[in-house]
Design an enzyme around this catalytic site. Sequence first.
Site, PDB file in Angstrom:
ATOM      1  N   CYS A 147     -10.372  -4.534   0.793  1.00 52.03           N
ATOM      2  CA  CYS A 147     -11.538  -3.644   0.537  1.00 52.03           C
ATOM      3  C   CYS A 147     -12.225  -3.787  -0.724  1.00 52.03           C
ATOM      4  O   CYS A 147     -12.014  -4.425  -1.347  1.00 52.03           O
ATOM      5  CB  CYS A 147     -10.934  -2.114   0.709  1.00 52.03           C
ATOM      6  SG  CYS A 147     -10.215  -1.691  -1.111  1.00 52.03           S
TER       7      CYS A 147
ATOM      8  N   GLU B 214      -3.056  -4.680  -2.662  1.00 51.46           N
ATOM      9  CA  GLU B 214      -3.527  -5.614  -3.702  1.00 51.46           C
ATOM     10  C   GLU B 214      -3.582  -4.996  -4.963  1.00 51.46           C
ATOM     11  O   GLU B 214      -3.043  -5.381  -5.998  1.00 51.46           O
ATOM     12  CB  GLU B 214      -4.746  -6.153  -3.197  1.00 51.46           C
ATOM     13  CG  GLU B 214      -5.073  -6.722  -2.160  1.00 51.46           C
ATOM     14  CD  GLU B 214      -5.391  -5.798  -1.027  1.00 51.46           C
ATOM     15  OE1 GLU B 214      -4.739  -4.879  -0.665  1.00 51.46           O
ATOM     16  OE2 GLU B 214      -6.298  -6.141  -0.121  1.00 51.46           O
TER      17      GLU B 214
ATOM     18  N   ASN C 191       0.795  -1.388  -0.070  1.00 46.79           N
ATOM     19  CA  ASN C 191       0.000   0.004   0.030  1.00 46.79           C
ATOM     20  C   ASN C 191       0.936   1.391  -0.006  1.00 46.79           C
ATOM     21  O   ASN C 191       2.034   1.283   0.578  1.00 46.79           O
ATOM     22  CB  ASN C 191      -1.305  -0.075   1.081  1.00 46.79           C
ATOM     23  CG  ASN C 191      -0.616  -0.152   2.374  1.00 46.79           C
ATOM     24  OD1 ASN C 191       0.534  -1.014   2.587  1.00 46.79           O
ATOM     25  ND2 ASN C 191      -1.180   0.052   3.635  1.00 46.79           N
ATOM     26  N   ILE C 192       0.417   2.271  -0.634  1.00 43.95           N
ATOM     27  CA  ILE C 192       1.183   3.728  -0.941  1.00 43.95           C
ATOM     28  C   ILE C 192       0.215   4.659  -0.620  1.00 43.95           C
ATOM     29  O   ILE C 192      -1.018   4.977  -1.440  1.00 43.95           O
ATOM     30  CB  ILE C 192       1.362   3.629  -2.507  1.00 43.95           C
ATOM     31  CG1 ILE C 192       2.686   2.454  -2.684  1.00 43.95           C
ATOM     32  CG2 ILE C 192       2.300   5.083  -2.445  1.00 43.95           C
ATOM     33  CD1 ILE C 192       2.757   2.496  -4.149  1.00 43.95           C
ATOM     34  N   GLU C 193       0.382   5.279   0.487  1.00 44.30           N
ATOM     35  CA  GLU C 193      -0.500   6.320   1.129  1.00 44.30           C
ATOM     36  C   GLU C 193      -0.029   7.705   0.461  1.00 44.30           C
ATOM     37  O   GLU C 193       1.089   7.918   0.020  1.00 44.30           O
ATOM     38  CB  GLU C 193      -0.542   6.298   2.464  1.00 44.30           C
ATOM     39  CG  GLU C 193      -1.130   4.952   3.219  1.00 44.30           C
ATOM     40  CD  GLU C 193      -1.245   4.800   4.496  1.00 44.30           C
ATOM     41  OE1 GLU C 193      -0.674   5.560   5.213  1.00 44.30           O
ATOM     42  OE2 GLU C 193      -1.954   3.739   4.995  1.00 44.30           O
TER      43      GLU C 193
ATOM     44  N   CYS D  61      -4.164   0.489  -2.195  1.00 40.54           N
ATOM     45  CA  CYS D  61      -3.879  -0.675  -1.610  1.00 40.54           C
ATOM     46  C   CYS D  61      -2.833  -1.382  -2.018  1.00 40.54           C
ATOM     47  O   CYS D  61      -2.672  -1.302  -3.348  1.00 40.54           O
ATOM     48  CB  CYS D  61      -5.169  -1.211  -1.865  1.00 40.54           C
ATOM     49  SG  CYS D  61      -6.634  -0.497  -0.799  1.00 40.54           S
TER      50      CYS D  61
ATOM     51  N   CYS E  73     -10.615  -3.064  -4.160  1.00 45.79           N
ATOM     52  CA  CYS E  73      -9.572  -4.356  -4.550  1.00 45.79           C
ATOM     53  C   CYS E  73     -10.443  -5.440  -5.010  1.00 45.79           C
ATOM     54  O   CYS E  73     -10.032  -6.431  -5.957  1.00 45.79           O
ATOM     55  CB  CYS E  73      -8.689  -4.635  -3.283  1.00 45.79           C
ATOM     56  SG  CYS E  73      -7.474  -3.322  -3.141  1.00 45.79           S
TER      57      CYS E  73
HETATM   58  N1  THU Z   1      -5.373  -1.302   2.645  1.00 42.39           N
HETATM   59  C1  THU Z   1      -4.962  -2.257   1.952  1.00 42.39           C
HETATM   60  O1  THU Z   1      -3.729  -2.112   1.270  1.00 42.39           O
HETATM   61  N2  THU Z   1      -5.698  -3.227   1.120  1.00 42.39           N
HETATM   62  C2  THU Z   1      -6.884  -3.422   1.924  1.00 42.39           C
HETATM   63  O2  THU Z   1      -7.488  -4.428   1.502  1.00 42.39           O
HETATM   64  C3  THU Z   1      -7.272  -2.809   3.086  1.00 42.39           C
HETATM   65  C4  THU Z   1      -6.666  -1.342   3.178  1.00 42.39           C
HETATM   66  C5  THU Z   1      -4.600  -0.172   3.121  1.00 42.39           C
HETATM   67  C6  THU Z   1      -5.157   1.234   2.652  1.00 42.39           C
HETATM   68  C7  THU Z   1      -4.399   2.214   3.730  1.00 42.39           C
HETATM   69  O3  THU Z   1      -3.135   2.379   3.344  1.00 42.39           O
HETATM   70  C8  THU Z   1      -4.455   1.118   4.935  1.00 42.39           C
HETATM   71  O4  THU Z   1      -4.306  -0.034   4.576  1.00 42.39           O
HETATM   72  C9  THU Z   1      -5.349   1.646   6.101  1.00 42.39           C
HETATM   73  O5  THU Z   1      -6.775   1.613   5.366  1.00 42.39           O
END
Ligand code: THU
Length: 133
Positions: free
Chosen positions: A89, A58, A45-47, A56, A92
């Site tokens: 989520c 995935e 994941n890259i915020e 996300c 994804c």
């Molecule tokens: N996140 C994912 O990378 N995949 C998921 O299926 C659920 C959420 C990440 C997004 C965000 O960076 C962190 O988890 C918190 O929501």
Amino acid sequence: MADTSSKELIALAIKASEDAYVPYSHFPIGAAVKTESGAIFTGCNIENASFGLTNCGERTAIFKAVSEGHVKLSEIAVYGHSAEPISPCGACRQVMAEFFEPSAKVILIAEDGVTTVEMTVGELLPYSFTDLT
Ligand code: THU
């Protein structure tokens, strides 16, 4: 019990989470995708300071595969720092439905790296929207 190739995918998903860019949530996710031709792509994941732009783990892995010409994907492992195996989520799940058959295996991994749940893409997103016909 995961088979040998699934174990490799699990190990790669855990490893991929080490590169997660998560200064806001501090919740790293790693994913590893296998293509129908046997290639493997990983992602994390890259915020972003503008939170809604977060990608996300995935989707990072899937988009890396697709961007290199692999649109038929066969299996995905997802690791998260959650007590129970991570639950992907909705966004994804919809992206998975685009590139995997409904019968494709999804391995969800808990923070301990050992507790897993196996599902299919179809189970994660039943009756999904997949085309315009
Ligand atoms: N996140 C994912 O990378 N995949 C998921 O299926 C659920 C959420 C990440 C997004 C965000 O960076 C962190 O988890 C918190 O929501």
